[in-house]
Scaffold this active site. Structure first.
Site, mmCIF file in Angstrom:
data_model
loop_
_atom_site.group_PDB
_atom_site.id
_atom_site.type_symbol
_atom_site.label_atom_id
_atom_site.label_comp_id
_atom_site.label_asym_id
_atom_site.label_seq_id
_atom_site.Cartn_x
_atom_site.Cartn_y
_atom_site.Cartn_z
ATOM 1 C CG HIS A 366 -1.871 -1.875 4.684
ATOM 2 N ND1 HIS A 366 -1.818 -3.180 5.101
ATOM 3 C CD2 HIS A 366 -2.206 -1.151 5.775
ATOM 4 C CE1 HIS A 366 -2.117 -3.249 6.383
ATOM 5 N NE2 HIS A 366 -2.369 -2.021 6.822
ATOM 6 C CE LYS A 564 -4.646 -6.916 -5.397
ATOM 7 N NZ LYS A 564 -3.849 -7.444 -4.261
ATOM 8 C CB THR A 666 -2.682 -12.176 3.609
ATOM 9 O OG1 THR A 666 -3.761 -11.518 2.933
ATOM 10 C CG2 THR A 666 -1.919 -11.169 4.442
HETATM 11 C C1 Z2T Z 1 -5.583 -3.513 0.740
HETATM 12 O O1 Z2T Z 1 -6.258 -4.659 0.900
HETATM 13 C C2 Z2T Z 1 -4.194 -3.496 0.702
HETATM 14 C C3 Z2T Z 1 -3.538 -2.296 0.577
HETATM 15 C C4 Z2T Z 1 -4.269 -1.106 0.510
HETATM 16 O O2 Z2T Z 1 -3.603 0.059 0.404
HETATM 17 C C5 Z2T Z 1 -5.643 -1.114 0.539
HETATM 18 C C6 Z2T Z 1 -6.285 -2.313 0.654
HETATM 19 CL CL1 Z2T Z 1 -7.990 -2.365 0.743
HETATM 20 C C7 Z2T Z 1 -4.239 1.243 0.751
HETATM 21 C C8 Z2T Z 1 -3.465 -4.800 0.850
HETATM 22 C C9 Z2T Z 1 -2.193 -4.954 0.029
HETATM 23 O O3 Z2T Z 1 -2.472 -4.758 -1.334
HETATM 24 C C10 Z2T Z 1 -1.639 -6.349 0.261
HETATM 25 O O4 Z2T Z 1 -0.411 -6.516 -0.416
HETATM 26 C C11 Z2T Z 1 -1.420 -6.594 1.743
HETATM 27 O O5 Z2T Z 1 -1.088 -7.946 1.979
HETATM 28 C C12 Z2T Z 1 -2.673 -6.273 2.527
HETATM 29 O O6 Z2T Z 1 -3.137 -4.973 2.230
HETATM 30 C C13 Z2T Z 1 -2.456 -6.363 4.022
HETATM 31 O O7 Z2T Z 1 -1.315 -5.668 4.414
#
Ligand code: Z2T
Length: 824
Positions: A366, A564, A666
């Site tokens: 992620h 972000k 998302t």
């Molecule tokens: C998170 O919400 C996301 C990534 C992480 O990496 C941890 C958390 Cl808590 C360890 C997010 C991404 O930042 C976002 O771009 C993506 O849409 C989302 O995960 C779901 O894949």
């Protein structure tokens, strides 16, 4: 006795039956009466009535899956950000309308009752919410699936704002009981921790490893039924709660010592006590490793128990029946745990066990941020999970000798890079490497992200296993994120394209033919206006700030992180404010900038940015000179239920991460689906959103991934942009004054410092001019109502790809190879 099987039709309630059921539950389940019941009691009575329907279908689903011995996906995730379940369950059971009527006759408003429900905030952000959307889609598409996670007593902290600053308060979502969860004492598990490993002679000759645990912890499962849309399949989300176990090995843990049994109990209960609030940083804390092992070990035991009930100790079918998805690296320890169970407890030889493991696991990445890639010190691992460390060493040795050495003979640099163990002062276990080595598929969450996972994060692994790396672009459930949260737009769509769109979101595409239609535009924009008017009231109630629904609602809602770039939004608003002060006739349509965001409690700069937004808001909102053209709103305690109110009211969706850093996003999908225009960089899923909607219907700005890389390679110097752009310089210098913090100059200086002396690692200043131009474009578009309406209609109507049902179907086709199973 042959009883005719109940069909969905037989189960379906009418209004009078539901009303009677609610009243019955109010009396017999809640122990109160119509006369004195609180709104909370009415909510719980309604939930209890709904549960009668849920349980019937749950039992039927479980019987069917057992009888057909279906292959199932087991989705392991440390986070499930479920939000509220009442309206979701009502919609998915086709009971929403009749429940509204039934309650109406009792003098109650369903939407008010829904407000009684605390959010189930068992996640940080996108990753946890994705897991929640995915289990909704799995049930909707009738796939056998179990979600496994942690039954945190406290979810993500509640955010209060005091004097502009974030204060964290505990979240106690189940303090007064939660009607959706069922405790399952019959499925309690016990898991070992600490202790040492002994080598003994096995019965069949050869050596065997025995792990003598220092302590054991009880895992108590709580099941949340997950109702698919249409109500056919009801899967479960199983969350583990830790408790003290009766077992305690005094010799091993504390020879001769005295341990307070209450302290013992408290320690055990600490494991599932609280969700770690870091979204993309890893703190490497012992308790976190124990949390991860705790829920993985409980889940693997649960999976084993169910498999063995049918197949006994014959593991030849295991990989055909069981798929396990690792939601980021948090559940990685499930891999060595399954090896341990198969080798040490089930007596399989290593190769047979590894062949099974390798087919069962898949891993979703992620983020590319290095600070999120989990590493545990070897010494901590050895203390908490001594047997797993041995297994990891064995996996690593075989991998390096059998795969890396033949491919890159004698290349120690590559070996060091691909090894699960990082050498150095403190040796560490790299969970990402273990995940890739132990999984048959590795996926990213948007096209660009998956490409970067393959090319930049894991290039050598991709060379070793080209078939392993794949993409599954994220999606969101249109049931929660359109049908439930935007009832007027949902009704309009049902009227125009038919009622099937919640299952086939692609159907909305036919609406693009009305994008130029005056009457349709008016209907669409009237709905947006209603949603904005509702939000105006929420903003007033939550913050006391007056805003006008006439203005453009410009929304940035997401966790606070430098990548972000809330700070980019902030400095742009300051620039607008400056322009307005310099020229009160500065030509712009009134704008309300709305923020919702939590910062990790230890992330100092993120908290400073929240403070700056609030101080800017105070100054701007109370400055008569700008004639209400600019308002800034920071909505406290951003969470799923607040998102459901903000998203339908958004005109502009801020998706402004530095290109290459946002894996997918998302919220970008949710706002576009509800008729907002994206102002965004070519990052994550923004790229695919612009492809679907057409680049001319988005305001794309800034450096792309390649340009970011080459600027960084050339050596980025933020001072170049600071000195070259007088407006930017003036805005940054403003941070040093007391203009926003009267009498306390320098309170906001950390932001300027991070953007100059700090080197501006996320290229905020480099993208400022282009961002400012994109905002001017948005302003011009908005002032042409027909043009704006056309663009937002096209955005909304072309988001079919971002249905999480499509994501799940991609997982099924590319990774899980599941068959859907008709229930009843
Ligand atoms: C998170 O919400 C996301 C990534 C992480 O990496 C941890 C958390 Cl808590 C360890 C997010 C991404 O930042 C976002 O771009 C993506 O849409 C989302 O995960 C779901 O894949």
């Amino acid at each position: 006795m042959a009883t005719k099987k109940k069909t969905d039709q037989d189960l379906q309630l009418d209004k009078d039956q539901l009303k009677a059921s609610i009243v019955r539950h109010l009396r017999s389940t809640l122990g109160t009466s119509e006369q004195k019941a609180s709104p909370e009691a009415w909510w719980k009575a309604t939930a209890a009535a709904v549960n009668e329907q849920v349980y019937e279908r749950l039992t039927r689903t479980q019987q069917t899956h057992f009888k057909k011995d279906t292959r199932a996906i087991h989705y392991l995730s440390a986070e499930f950000l479920m939000g509220r379940l009442t309206s979701n369950n009502l919609h998915n059971l086709s009971l929403y309308k009749i429940c509204e009527e039934a309650l109406g006759e009792l003098g109650l408003e369903l939407t008010d009752l829904c407000e009684q429900e605390p959010d189930m905030a068992l996640g940080n952000g996108g990753l946890g919410r994705l897991a929640a959307c995915f289990i909704d889609s799995l049930a909707t598409l009738n796939y056998p699936a179990v979600g496994y996670g942690i039954h945190y007593e406290h979810g993500l902290f509640r955010q209060e704002i005091q004097d502009g600053r974030q204060i964290e308060r505990p979240d106690s979502w189940r303090e007064y009981g939660n009607p959706w969860e069922i405790c399952r004492p019959e499925s309690v598990q016990e898991i070992p921790l600490y202790g040492y490993v002994e080598t003994v002679f096995g019965d069949k000759g050869g050596l065997k490893k025995v792990w003598h645990a220092g302590r054991k912890i009880k895992g108590v499962p709580w099941d949340i039924p997950v109702v698919g849309f249409g109500g056919h399949t009801v899967n479960i989300l199983r969350l583990w709660e830790s408790r003290a176990s009766e077992f305690f090995d005094w010799d091993v843990f504390n020879a001769g010592g005295y341990i307070d049994s209450q302290a013992e109990k408290a320690q055990a209960e600490t494991i599932s006590k609280v969700l770690y609030p870091n979204d993309e940083t890893d703190a490497g804390k012992e308790l976190r490793l124990i949390q991860q092992y705790f829920f993985c070990a409980c889940s693997i035991k649960d999976i084993m128990r169910r498999y063995k009930r049918v197949h006994g100790s014959d593991f030849r079918n295991f990989a055909a029946q069981i798929a396990i998805q690792l939601n980021d690296t948090h559940p990685t320890v499930a891999i060595p745990e399954l090896m341990r169970v198969l080798v040490d407890e089930e007596d399989l030889n290593w190769d047979a066990a590894w062949a099974i493991c390798y087919q069962v696991f898949s891993y979703t990445n992620h983020t590319l941020l290095p600070e999120a890639l989990e590493k545990w010190s070897v010494s901590l691992f050895e203390k908490v999970l001594p047997r797993h460390l041995e297994i990891i060493y064995e996996i690593n040795a075989r991998f390096l000798n059998e795969l890396v050495e033949p491919k890159w003979p004698g290349n120690d640099a590559i070996k060091a890079k691909l090894s699960i163990i990082e050498e150095g002062d403190v040796r560490k276990v790299r969970m990402g490497n273990l995940c890739v080595i132990g999984s048959c598929k590795v996926n990213g969450v948007a096209e660009i992200h998956s490409k970067l996972v393959k090319e930049d994060l894991f290039p050598e692994y991709a060379e070793l296993w080209p078939e392993k790396m794949c993409n599954v672009t994220n999606g969101v459930t249109p049931r929660r994120w359109l049908l439930a949260c935007n009832p007027e737009l949902a009704a309009l769509y049902s009227e125009v394209v038919g009622k099937e769109w919640p299952l086939q979101l692609d159907k909305l595409r036919s609406v693009t033919k009305f994008a130029d239609d005056k009457a349709f535009q008016q209907q669409f924009m009237t709905i947006k206006r209603h949603n904005k008017e509702k939000l105006v009231k929420v903003i007033k109630a939550e913050t006391g700030i007056d805003v006008s629904a006439e203005a453009i609602f410009d929304v940035q809602i997401k966790r606070l992180h430098e990548y972000k770039r809330q700070q980019l939004n902030l400095i742009h608003i300051m620039a607008l404010y400056r322009r307005l002060l310099a020229n009160p006739d500065y030509d712009m349509h009134p704008r309300v900038f709305i923020f919702g965001s939590k910062a990790a409690p230890g992330y100092k700069l993120a908290k400073d940015i929240i403070y700056a937004i609030n101080k800017l808001a105070e100054r701007v909102n109370n400055d008569a000179r700008i004639q209400g053209k600019l308002k800034v709103v920071f909505m406290p305690n951003y969470r799923v239920s607040l998102a459901e109110k903000l998203i339908p009211a958004a005109d502009v969706s801020e998706q402004i991460s530095t290109a290459g850093y946002e894996a997918s996003g998302t919220g970008n999908m949710k706002m576009a689906l509800n008729g907002a225009i994206t102002i965004g960089t070519l990052d994550g899923a923004n790229i695919e959103i612009a492809e679907e909607a057409g680049a001319e219907n988005c305001a794309i700005f800034g450096l792309n991934v390649d340009e970011v890389k080459s600027l960084k390679a050339r050596g980025y110097n933020p001072y170049d942009f600071y000195y070259a752009n007088s407006e930017l310089k003036a805005v940054l210098d403003w941070f040093d004054t007391d203009y926003f913090t009267p009498g306390r100059p320098g309170e906001l200086a950390s932001i300027k410092r991070s953007l100059l002396e700090g080197g501006d690692p996320y290229l905020t200043l480099a993208d400022f001019a282009s961002y400012s131009e994109a905002h001017k474009l948005i302003d011009t578009w908005y002032r042409d109502p027909a043009l704006w309406a056309k663009k937002v209609i096209i955005n909304s109507a072309t988001m079919g790809k971002f249905n999480s049902d499509r994501s799940i179907q991609d997982y099924v086709d590319r990774i899980w190879k599941l068959k859907s199973c008709n229930v009843g």
